[in-house]
Design an enzyme around this catalytic site. Structure first.
Site, PDB file in Angstrom:
ATOM      1  N   ASP A 101       0.852  -1.187   0.000  1.00  0.00           N
ATOM      2  CA  ASP A 101       0.000   0.000   0.000  1.00  0.00           C
ATOM      3  C   ASP A 101       0.893   1.244   0.000  1.00  0.00           C
ATOM      4  OD1 ASP A 101      -2.914   0.956   0.350  1.00  0.00           O
ATOM      5  OD2 ASP A 101      -1.822   2.119   1.848  1.00  0.00           O
ATOM      6  N   GLU A 103       1.994   5.171  -0.033  1.00  0.00           N
ATOM      7  CA  GLU A 103       1.540   6.512   0.320  1.00  0.00           C
ATOM      8  C   GLU A 103       2.336   7.470  -0.551  1.00  0.00           C
ATOM      9  OE1 GLU A 103      -1.044   7.033   2.145  1.00  0.00           O
ATOM     10  OE2 GLU A 103      -1.183   4.918   2.727  1.00  0.00           O
ATOM     11  N   ASP A 201      -2.308   1.837  -7.026  1.00  0.00           N
ATOM     12  CA  ASP A 201      -0.893   1.672  -6.672  1.00  0.00           C
ATOM     13  C   ASP A 201      -0.027   1.323  -7.876  1.00  0.00           C
ATOM     14  OD1 ASP A 201      -0.836   1.497  -3.395  1.00  0.00           O
ATOM     15  OD2 ASP A 201      -2.693   0.715  -4.252  1.00  0.00           O
ATOM     16  N   HIS A 258      -4.296   5.156   6.389  1.00  0.00           N
ATOM     17  CA  HIS A 258      -3.452   5.940   5.485  1.00  0.00           C
ATOM     18  C   HIS A 258      -1.992   5.971   5.910  1.00  0.00           C
ATOM     19  CE1 HIS A 258      -6.772   7.011   3.001  1.00  0.00           C
ATOM     20  NE2 HIS A 258      -7.388   7.669   3.957  1.00  0.00           N
ATOM     21  N   ASP A 263      -1.851   0.112   6.900  1.00  0.00           N
ATOM     22  CA  ASP A 263      -2.860  -0.303   5.920  1.00  0.00           C
ATOM     23  C   ASP A 263      -2.502  -1.657   5.320  1.00  0.00           C
ATOM     24  OD1 ASP A 263      -4.349   1.933   6.352  1.00  0.00           O
ATOM     25  OD2 ASP A 263      -3.904   2.912   4.441  1.00  0.00           O
TER      26      ASP A 263
END
Length: 287
Positions: A101, A103, A201, A258, A263
């Site tokens: 995941d 960011e 992603d 987040h 996550d």
């Protein structure tokens, strides 16, 4: 199974109270046949401890089946102790799931170009046990927009000091590749697939950043499982997001939403819970 065993025991007790006519030179054939049918039914249960002793012996005028009840008592106890939520993992098509995941840099109510990855976490999950075996995690120094916005920090919890001096995008991909080699993931006899919460992603963020920086797109990121689509296939409900999936599966949201690493760990929990129900995962996205 528990209900069936209870029925069998009740029938055995009933027949144990049945007496054979004392004046008859042979046992009541109908009763014996009924008991034998129960024995046959029991034998159909795989790994049942029933043995030849479960066949009742006729002594005088009594039908002795106490040995039958004693023989199946361990089986009944074992069944009563089995959890109704016992794991039922099906054989998967992949040896490992790599939950990821990203960011990335962001602004409130506006797009940043180029948007850059600032956190890269990967959770290695066994395709057999669905347990986490290893983790990779690094923060990434943005170069096009090195200063994080206040909105980005408030959303992700990532502060400026957490990305300053960290590996660049190119360096972080090399680190990921080295970690995958160390984990024996790139061997020919090991199959794996990435798992993401959405298609963003790989389909957008990684694709666009590789194009912007002139870096070759990692060949092992060209197919993935969108956990939202897998969840929908398993439950018939398309989820609004990760918290919605956790809530539906009665799982807690651990850590901070987040945060890339938190996550990823929560997505791994969703993956495991769906897998525990016997779902077989397949790729949902590719490039």
């Amino acid at each position: 199974m528990r209900r069936r065993l209870r029925f069998i025991v009740q029938q055995l007790i009933t027949y144990s109270r049945t007496r054979i006519d004392n004046h008859s030179s042979r046992p009541n054939i109908q009763n014996c046949q009924s008991i034998n049918s129960i024995h046959t039914s029991c034998e159909k249960h795989r790994n049942s401890p029933l043995s030849a002793r479960t066949t009742p012996s006729v002594v005088g005028s009594n039908v002795h089946i106490i040995t039958a009840i004693s023989s199946i008592r361990p089986f009944i106890t074992m069944a009563s102790k089995s959890s109704p939520g016992k794991s039922n993992f099906a054989k998967q098509k992949f040896d490992y799931f790599l939950v990821l995941d990203f960011e990335a840099t962001c602004e409130d109510m506006q797009r940043i170009h180029p948007q850059e990855i600032i956190e890269l976490p990967v959770i290695k999950v066994s395709g057999k046990t669905f347990e986490t075996e290893a983790e990779f995690h690094t923060y990434v120094q943005p170069t096009a927009h090195p200063q994080l916005s206040t909105f980005c920090t408030e959303l992700t919890g990532i502060t400026q000091s957490m990305v300053d001096g960290q590996p660049t995008f190119q360096e972080s991909l090399k680190m990921l590749d080295a970690w995958m080699v160390k984990e024996d993931l790139l061997r020919d006899n090991n199959s794996f697939i990435f798992v993401t919460c959405g298609d963003w992603d790989f389909k957008k963020q990684l694709t666009h950043q590789c194009e912007y920086t002139g870096i070759e797109f990692p060949h092992y990121c060209k197919q993935w499982i969108n956990i939202k689509k897998a969840f929908a296939a398993a439950t018939g409900i398309y989820p609004k997001g990760m918290p919605n999936m956790l809530n539906h599966l009665k799982l807690t949201l651990d850590g901070r939403h987040h945060s890339g690493i938190d996550d990823s760990r929560n997505i791994a929990k969703i993956l495991r819970e769906i897998g525990r129900k016997g779902f077989i995962f397949e790729a949902t996205g590719n490039l």
